[in-house]
Design a protein around this motif. Sequence first.
Motif, PDB file in Angstrom:
ATOM      1  N   TYR A 107      -4.535   0.429  -8.109  1.00  0.00           N
ATOM      2  CA  TYR A 107      -4.236   1.785  -8.064  1.00  0.00           C
ATOM      3  C   TYR A 107      -5.229   2.582  -9.020  1.00  0.00           C
ATOM      4  O   TYR A 107      -5.474   1.976 -10.171  1.00  0.00           O
ATOM      5  CB  TYR A 107      -3.054   2.084  -8.347  1.00  0.00           C
ATOM      6  CG  TYR A 107      -2.189   1.906  -6.903  1.00  0.00           C
ATOM      7  CD1 TYR A 107      -1.829   0.534  -6.739  1.00  0.00           C
ATOM      8  CD2 TYR A 107      -1.710   2.971  -5.899  1.00  0.00           C
ATOM      9  CE1 TYR A 107      -0.789   0.350  -5.616  1.00  0.00           C
ATOM     10  CE2 TYR A 107      -0.994   2.517  -4.819  1.00  0.00           C
ATOM     11  CZ  TYR A 107      -0.431   1.216  -4.866  1.00  0.00           C
ATOM     12  OH  TYR A 107       0.273   0.836  -3.695  1.00  0.00           O
ATOM     13  N   ASP A 134       0.826  -0.960   0.080  1.00  0.00           N
ATOM     14  CA  ASP A 134      -0.135   0.005  -0.115  1.00  0.00           C
ATOM     15  C   ASP A 134       0.810   1.074   0.096  1.00  0.00           C
ATOM     16  O   ASP A 134       1.289   1.697   0.870  1.00  0.00           O
ATOM     17  CB  ASP A 134      -1.042   0.011   1.373  1.00  0.00           C
ATOM     18  CG  ASP A 134      -1.773   1.239   1.451  1.00  0.00           C
ATOM     19  OD1 ASP A 134      -2.300   1.280   2.469  1.00  0.00           O
ATOM     20  OD2 ASP A 134      -1.608   2.155   0.584  1.00  0.00           O
ATOM     21  N   GLU A 148      -3.073   6.449  -6.728  1.00  0.00           N
ATOM     22  CA  GLU A 148      -3.495   6.374  -5.383  1.00  0.00           C
ATOM     23  C   GLU A 148      -4.182   4.895  -5.269  1.00  0.00           C
ATOM     24  O   GLU A 148      -5.035   4.401  -6.125  1.00  0.00           O
ATOM     25  CB  GLU A 148      -4.815   7.436  -5.424  1.00  0.00           C
ATOM     26  CG  GLU A 148      -5.618   7.400  -3.984  1.00  0.00           C
ATOM     27  CD  GLU A 148      -6.806   8.377  -4.177  1.00  0.00           C
ATOM     28  OE1 GLU A 148      -6.751   8.948  -5.262  1.00  0.00           O
ATOM     29  OE2 GLU A 148      -7.669   8.453  -3.302  1.00  0.00           O
ATOM     30  N   PHE A 149      -4.068   4.518  -3.972  1.00  0.00           N
ATOM     31  CA  PHE A 149      -4.288   3.082  -3.578  1.00  0.00           C
ATOM     32  C   PHE A 149      -5.657   2.795  -3.557  1.00  0.00           C
ATOM     33  O   PHE A 149      -6.366   3.688  -2.965  1.00  0.00           O
ATOM     34  CB  PHE A 149      -3.346   2.645  -2.528  1.00  0.00           C
ATOM     35  CG  PHE A 149      -3.853   1.454  -1.960  1.00  0.00           C
ATOM     36  CD1 PHE A 149      -4.655   1.297  -0.558  1.00  0.00           C
ATOM     37  CD2 PHE A 149      -3.573   0.272  -2.108  1.00  0.00           C
ATOM     38  CE1 PHE A 149      -5.285   0.117  -0.015  1.00  0.00           C
ATOM     39  CE2 PHE A 149      -3.972  -1.056  -1.734  1.00  0.00           C
ATOM     40  CZ  PHE A 149      -4.713  -0.961  -0.552  1.00  0.00           C
TER      41      PHE A 149
END
Lengths: 113, 110
Positions: free
Chosen positions: B36, A101, B45-46
């Motif tokens: 993402y 992440d 952006e995850f």
Amino acid sequence: DTAVSQTPKYLVTQMGNDKSIKCEQNLGHDTMYWYKQDSKKFLKIMFSYNNKELIINETVPNRFSPKSPDKAHLNLHINSLELGDSAVYFCASSQDLGNGDYTFGSGTRLTVV
Amino acid sequence: EDQVTQSPEALRLQEGESSSLNCSYTVSGLRGLFWYRQDPGKGPEFLFTLYSAGEEKEKERLKATLTKKESFLHITAPKPEDSATYLCAVKNSGYSTLTFGKGTMLLVSP
């Protein structure tokens, strides 16, 4: 407060020059990365650092030298810039090496003329 | 060497027209598959992490699923604000970095 900030956002320079890109994260993460995104939008890993130590150094010309003065900062210095270095460079961080992440910065668009 | 292939390269939908994006992968010991979203001029952006076959994750109009060879990102009744490039990435069993696919550029028209 920006989590991962890169400067500058844009960089236009002539062939043969030396330039640096700076990255800072305020997330308290242990691991930081540099990725290169080419004109076809393909993201490729360049380097990863964990607690200031170089962990991964992919097949990158030795004109590229990363430096991590502390675990919140990872800078990228490029010597003798070439036309093919033109790309967007992204800094990212993650909590640790095992975590996928990532938080990315907004990128530095490097144009070599 | 880990490989990630995404299809289609680009997808144009009308608002409300549901569809799916595909991510097929080859990895030595999957430690996670990641989705993402990247908007123009910004960093990725995850969205999701999937760890094992059969797992599903949902967020608003997006649902990600995983099999042993591929992952799908299902978009239900998309809106124009869902327009972006969607990237798939894998992490193998070592302390490796993410290997990304080339992405699917999604455009949702009103």
